[in-house]
Design a protein around this motif. Structure first.
Motif, short mmCIF file in Angstrom:
data_model
loop_
_atom_site.label_atom_id
_atom_site.label_comp_id
_atom_site.label_asym_id
_atom_site.label_seq_id
_atom_site.Cartn_x
_atom_site.Cartn_y
_atom_site.Cartn_z
N GLY A 110 23.36 -13.38 -95.03
CA GLY A 110 24.74 -13.59 -94.68
C GLY A 110 25.84 -13.06 -95.77
O GLY A 110 25.30 -12.92 -96.69
N ASP A 156 36.58 -7.91 -96.32
CA ASP A 156 35.76 -8.89 -95.75
C ASP A 156 36.07 -8.61 -94.35
O ASP A 156 36.81 -9.40 -93.67
CB ASP A 156 35.90 -10.27 -96.23
N THR A 207 29.39 -8.53 -91.59
CA THR A 207 28.15 -9.44 -91.11
C THR A 207 27.91 -9.02 -89.54
O THR A 207 28.49 -9.07 -88.92
CB THR A 207 28.69 -10.87 -91.14
C1 LIG Z 1 32.30 -16.02 -90.75
C2 LIG Z 1 32.96 -15.59 -91.97
C3 LIG Z 1 31.91 -14.99 -93.05
C4 LIG Z 1 30.61 -15.58 -93.27
O1 LIG Z 1 29.74 -14.71 -92.79
P1 LIG Z 1 28.26 -15.01 -92.61
O2 LIG Z 1 27.74 -13.49 -92.87
O3 LIG Z 1 27.92 -15.81 -91.48
O4 LIG Z 1 27.95 -15.63 -94.02
C5 LIG Z 1 32.49 -14.15 -94.04
N1 LIG Z 1 33.85 -13.99 -93.98
C6 LIG Z 1 34.50 -14.30 -93.31
C7 LIG Z 1 36.08 -13.96 -93.37
C8 LIG Z 1 34.22 -15.15 -91.93
O5 LIG Z 1 34.97 -15.65 -91.24
#
Ligand SMILES: *Cc1c(COP(=O)(O)O)cnc(C)c1O
Length: 364
Positions: free
Chosen positions: A94, A194, A220
């Motif tokens: 994740g 991100d 992700t």
């Molecule tokens: C959902 C989310 C994540 C988490 O992602 P995972 O890969 O499921 O750990 C990271 N950053 C943001 C902004 C999110 O909304």
């Protein structure tokens, strides 16, 4: 006996105060609800594709450790994202794990900065590691970056790490490109874009990596449709990736995730079709919400955030639950999120049920 009675006290003495001070990340129970709370893709795979996947899994040797570098999957992700050779790629359990890896690698006196409100794990992980965290308020009217406040905070705080969720969670908007570029030029430390919601967004900073050596772009597969697999990835300058990779645990990507993600990437068209449906349904949901007495915020993600005008968010949230629909109540966070709720785009039927229950609550 004495040992057991003493345990809580000795535990408190053992733990860092910042660990004792934070609360655990809470996930609300969802059994039995139409689940529109967690930005999941509501669609399963077509049956033929599931059968093909199970065939692939039959050949997997779970008695062996997985490939520690997940080379085959990394190549598939490089191809899927059209990454140039000048950029390296690191995988996480994740993207949450990648955030943790970055923050474990920096010096203990590092300041971490992010806009506020944003994804809570930046603050949560920084706090758990004892790092100073600074949140800079977004503009309340439209959740855009307050650039005067950002310039000042960056100059005064000298953050070693800046997180920008692009698009931002829980607000749904993507910040102005020129603002992000200014932050990238101004920052002396790392800037992590991100891009968890990239499949639903119109723009990306993947193409800007070669220009900014301090930029890391994180993605992700969770919001794309594979939340259960736990696979995040981060692209950036090979020198940075090489250092951060020392903090990553070997075998952090298990063999089922490696094989399944590679399989899913070979069937990108199927997933892409689901994403396109969700983008269309987001537009429909946006129009339906706009017709109600609520303030709706434009979204480039797979959720929509809206603010109640003449009703209490807590009561509407509970009313929706009683109607069988679970969304996210942002109001308890306070500040700009007061009276705000966030709904994930589901199937057309799920969205319809949500709109029906919400309309009746707002009319009663
Ligand atoms: C959902 C989310 C994540 C988490 O992602 P995972 O890969 O499921 O750990 C990271 N950053 C943001 C902004 C999110 O909304």
């Amino acid at each position: 006996m004495t040992v057991i009675t003493d345990a809580p006290n000795s535990l408190a003495g053992l733990l860092r105060p910042e660990v004792l001070a934070i609360s655990a990340y809470h996930v609300q129970p969802a059994t039995g609800f139409i689940k529109l709370d967690a930005m999941e893709n509501p669609y399963q795979w077509p049956e033929a594709m599931q059968a093909e996947w199970l065939d692939v899994l039959k050949g997997v040797g779970v008695n062996r450790y997985p490939d520690p570098g997940a080379e085959a999957l990394r190549s598939a992700l490089r191809r899927a994202n059209d990454l140039p050779d000048s950029v390296d790629l690191m995988l996480g359990n994740g993207s949450d794990e990648l955030i943790q890896i970055i923050l474990m690698a920096v010096k203990p006196d590092t300041t971490v900065l992010a806009p506020h409100p944003t994804f809570v794990m930046y603050r949560q992980i920084a706090a758990s590691l004892g790092l100073k965290f600074v949140g800079v308020d977004l503009q309340e009217a439209d959740f855009s970056l307050d650039m005067d406040a950002m310039r000042e905070a960056i100059a005064v705080q000298q953050p070693g790490v800046i997180f920008l969720a692009y698009p931002n969670n829980p607000t749904g908007n993507a910040f102005a490109r020129k603002d992000v570029l200014e932050i990238l030029s101004m920052a002396k430390g790392l800037v992590i874009l991100d891009e968890a919601y990239a499949p639903f967004a119109d723009d990306s900073f993947m193409g800007d990596l070669s220009q900014f050596p301090n930029l890391l772009v994180m993605r992700t597969l969770s919001k794309w449709g594979l939340a259960g697999l736990r696979l995040g990835y981060m692209a950036g300058n090979p020198a940075w990736i090489a250092e951060l990779d020392k903090v990553r645990l070997p075998y952090n990507i298990n063999i089922l995730t490696q094989v399944t993600a590679e399989f899913a990437l070979s069937k990108q068209a199927v997933l892409q079709g689901q994403i396109e449906s969700l983008r269309r349904d987001r537009a429909i949901l946006f129009d339906q919400l706009s017709a109600l007495p609520v303030q709706v915020f434009a979204s480039q993600a797979n959720f929509i955030t809206f603010r109640l005008m003449d009703r209490e968010a807590d009561a509407v949230f509970e009313g929706l639950k009683q109607g069988g629909v679970l969304i996210k109540n942002l109001s308890p966070s306070g500040g700009a999120l007061r009276q705000c709720l966030r709904v994930t785009v589901g199937t057309p039927e799920e969205n319809q049920r949500f709109i029906e229950v919400l309309s009746s609550l707002l009319q009663s």
